[in-house]
Design a protein around this motif. Structure first.
Motif, short mmCIF file in Angstrom:
data_model
loop_
_atom_site.label_atom_id
_atom_site.label_comp_id
_atom_site.label_asym_id
_atom_site.label_seq_id
_atom_site.Cartn_x
_atom_site.Cartn_y
_atom_site.Cartn_z
N THR A 13 0.74 -1.18 0.05
CA THR A 13 0.00 -0.33 -0.42
C THR A 13 1.03 1.20 0.20
OG1 THR A 13 -1.68 -1.05 1.29
CG2 THR A 13 -1.31 0.91 1.18
N ASP A 17 1.03 4.01 -2.63
CA ASP A 17 0.89 5.79 -2.22
C ASP A 17 2.03 5.97 -3.15
OD1 ASP A 17 -1.30 5.09 -1.28
OD2 ASP A 17 -1.21 5.31 1.01
N ILE A 64 5.34 9.26 3.05
CA ILE A 64 5.14 8.06 2.85
C ILE A 64 6.12 7.87 2.67
CG2 ILE A 64 4.17 6.53 1.05
CD1 ILE A 64 1.76 8.49 0.55
#
Length: 160
Positions: A13, A17, A64
């Motif tokens: 994930t 992202d 991130i």
């Protein structure tokens, strides 16, 4: 959901992202530097706004990426009742109405939801109010969190 699968899905994930944000930041950068977006007067701010957007997206991408690196290096530890809940534990809480929810106490990435249907795991961190309350708790301990002036009480029913 076991923790090894959960960790792999969190990493996937975060990788997804990063790629989405990278493309968005590139688009915003191209918009900010495009010749047709050069300001013609002091009220023409499209290029400036795109520049702010590109900067924010680049910053978010870096955050991130850092979370991704942290999860790629995370050592998954089994629950130790002597230490209580710690980072990398998968916790199941049950509220007063009998509703259960699964939480993964991770080092970063708060708010990620992994899974589908009734098998959704929400990632929280020790910096969150609930994460702070869970650190050191054990099975059958109670946690009470004030939300909008109302106490939400849950019981720790399982920790892996």
């Amino acid at each position: 959901m076991n923790k090894t699968t959960l960790l792999a899905r969190i990493v996937q994930t975060l990788e997804d992202d990063v790629e989405v944000l990278r493309r968005a930041a590139q688009t915003a950068y191209e918009t900010a530097t495009a010749e047709e977006n050069i300001a013609e007067n002091k009220y023409d701010t499209l290029g400036l706004e795109a520049s702010y957007l590109a900067t924010g997206q680049a910053r978010r991408t870096a955050e991130i990426r850092q979370a991704l690196l942290t999860y790629q290096q995370l050592i998954m530890r089994d629950y130790d009742p002597a230490r209580g809940i710690q980072i990398s534990n998968l916790v199941t809480l049950e509220d007063e109405q009998g509703h259960q929810r699964m939480l993964f106490l991770g080092p970063q990435g708060a708010g990620l939801k992994i899974g589908e249907g009734e098998q959704v795991v929400t990632v929280i961190t020790p910096r969150s109010p609930l994460g702070q309350l869970l650190i050191g708790k054990r099975v059958d301990d109670e946690v009470s969190l004030q939300v909008a002036g109302v106490a939400q009480v849950s019981i720790v029913i399982d920790v892996v």
